[in-house]
Design an enzyme around this catalytic site. Sequence first.
Site, PDB file in Angstrom:
ATOM      1  CB  THR A 136      -2.775   7.364  -2.077  1.00  0.00           C
ATOM      2  OG1 THR A 136      -1.976   6.236  -2.469  1.00  0.00           O
ATOM      3  CG2 THR A 136      -2.067   8.652  -2.464  1.00  0.00           C
ATOM      4  CG  ASP A 171       1.787  -3.110   9.238  1.00  0.00           C
ATOM      5  OD1 ASP A 171       1.992  -4.310   8.946  1.00  0.00           O
ATOM      6  OD2 ASP A 171       1.986  -2.186   8.425  1.00  0.00           O
ATOM      7  CG  ASP A 198       5.218  -3.649  10.737  1.00  0.00           C
ATOM      8  OD1 ASP A 198       6.006  -4.123   9.894  1.00  0.00           O
ATOM      9  OD2 ASP A 198       4.954  -2.433  10.819  1.00  0.00           O
ATOM     10  NE  ARG A 226      -2.765   0.121   3.496  1.00  0.00           N
ATOM     11  CZ  ARG A 226      -3.655   0.616   4.349  1.00  0.00           C
ATOM     12  NH1 ARG A 226      -4.934   0.659   4.017  1.00  0.00           N
ATOM     13  NH2 ARG A 226      -3.296   1.060   5.519  1.00  0.00           N
TER      14      ARG A 226
HETATM   15  C1  PRP Z   1      -1.672  -4.717   4.264  1.00  0.00           C
HETATM   16  C2  PRP Z   1      -2.544  -5.965   4.291  1.00  0.00           C
HETATM   17  C3  PRP Z   1      -3.242  -5.886   2.971  1.00  0.00           C
HETATM   18  C4  PRP Z   1      -3.444  -4.409   2.797  1.00  0.00           C
HETATM   19  C5  PRP Z   1      -4.861  -4.074   3.132  1.00  0.00           C
HETATM   20  O1  PRP Z   1      -0.546  -4.918   3.524  1.00  0.00           O
HETATM   21  O2  PRP Z   1      -1.811  -7.143   4.471  1.00  0.00           O
HETATM   22  O3  PRP Z   1      -2.516  -6.432   1.899  1.00  0.00           O
HETATM   23  O4  PRP Z   1      -2.555  -3.748   3.701  1.00  0.00           O
HETATM   24  O5  PRP Z   1      -5.132  -2.743   2.899  1.00  0.00           O
HETATM   25  P1  PRP Z   1      -6.135  -2.266   1.769  1.00  0.00           P
HETATM   26  O6  PRP Z   1      -7.368  -3.061   1.924  1.00  0.00           O
HETATM   27  O7  PRP Z   1      -6.326  -0.801   2.070  1.00  0.00           O
HETATM   28  O8  PRP Z   1      -5.472  -2.480   0.437  1.00  0.00           O
HETATM   29  P2  PRP Z   1       0.627  -3.827   3.382  1.00  0.00           P
HETATM   30  O9  PRP Z   1       0.470  -3.060   2.102  1.00  0.00           O
HETATM   31  O10 PRP Z   1       0.730  -3.023   4.639  1.00  0.00           O
HETATM   32  O11 PRP Z   1       1.916  -4.705   3.145  1.00  0.00           O
HETATM   33  P3  PRP Z   1       2.616  -5.831   4.034  1.00  0.00           P
HETATM   34  O12 PRP Z   1       1.720  -7.036   4.013  1.00  0.00           O
HETATM   35  O13 PRP Z   1       3.889  -6.061   3.298  1.00  0.00           O
HETATM   36  O14 PRP Z   1       2.833  -5.307   5.434  1.00  0.00           O
HETATM   37  N1  URA Z   2      -3.095  -3.034   6.696  1.00  0.00           N
HETATM   38  C1  URA Z   2      -2.839  -3.450   7.963  1.00  0.00           C
HETATM   39  O1  URA Z   2      -1.909  -4.251   8.189  1.00  0.00           O
HETATM   40  N2  URA Z   2      -3.613  -2.969   8.954  1.00  0.00           N
HETATM   41  C2  URA Z   2      -4.629  -2.102   8.744  1.00  0.00           C
HETATM   42  O2  URA Z   2      -5.314  -1.702   9.702  1.00  0.00           O
HETATM   43  C3  URA Z   2      -4.862  -1.671   7.427  1.00  0.00           C
HETATM   44  C4  URA Z   2      -4.092  -2.162   6.424  1.00  0.00           C
END
Ligand code: PRP
Ligand code: URA
Length: 208
Positions: free
Chosen positions: A106, A199, A202, A102
């Site tokens: 945005t 997150d 994380d 993400r």
């Molecule tokens: C997180 C989560 C989803 C996304 C959800 O991933 O695992 O993939 O955000 O958000 P959305 O519905 O607004 O798209 P992130 O992009 O933080 O990456 P990561 O899994 O590498 O931490």
């Molecule tokens: N991705 C996450 O990991 N947590 C949230 O709350 C939203 C997006």
Amino acid sequence: MHTVLNHPLVSHRVTLMRDHETPPKLFRELVNEITTFLAYEALKDIRVKQIDVETPVAKTKGLKVDEPRIILVPILRAGMGMLDAMLHVLPYAKVGVLGMQRNEETAEPVPYYAKVPPAKDGEELALVIDPMLATGGSACDAVMQLKKLGYKRIKFLSLISAPEGIAKFEREHPDVPVYTSARDERLNSHFYIVPGLGDAGDRIFGTL
Ligand code: PRP
Ligand code: URA
């Protein structure tokens, strides 16, 4: 169509998972356990065939799963946290991977990796796994990529979902059912789910 798991054993684990003091080892265990419950619900209608079986006592009929081509699609990186549990219940499934990050400002999904074999005839069952459905951007993009590859039977499994994300997903992919263990209140101004769990990546990988 979306289904929210409604069961004390699930709610109990979701509560522990939300707790900011839960360390990564326990968090991963909870993700595993909840994913198993999600799989149980999401796979209720998978195809089965009747076979003959002989017990030590008598001949009878039984059911066997008849889904030779299931593909699990974790969205990197947090989706990896759900993969072991899915492979545990579906040991013969294949795995395709979609990388999505993400944009922090945005919340737009930025795809950075894709390794998913094209569908052969649309009879494959694709199960997309990602703990968080927040704005719905990542989930919608992932499913769009799968549809472009010819997948027709798709389900989406998440641990925590925001109403905004569910609404967007149902608008864009009304043919793809969503299974989630919690439908939360809302998104905050940083597009995080409230109350959520922070997150997910994380917390799974200990990178806070
Ligand atoms: C997180 C989560 C989803 C996304 C959800 O991933 O695992 O993939 O955000 O958000 P959305 O519905 O607004 O798209 P992130 O992009 O933080 O990456 P990561 O899994 O590498 O931490
Ligand atoms: N991705 C996450 O990991 N947590 C949230 O709350 C939203 C997006």
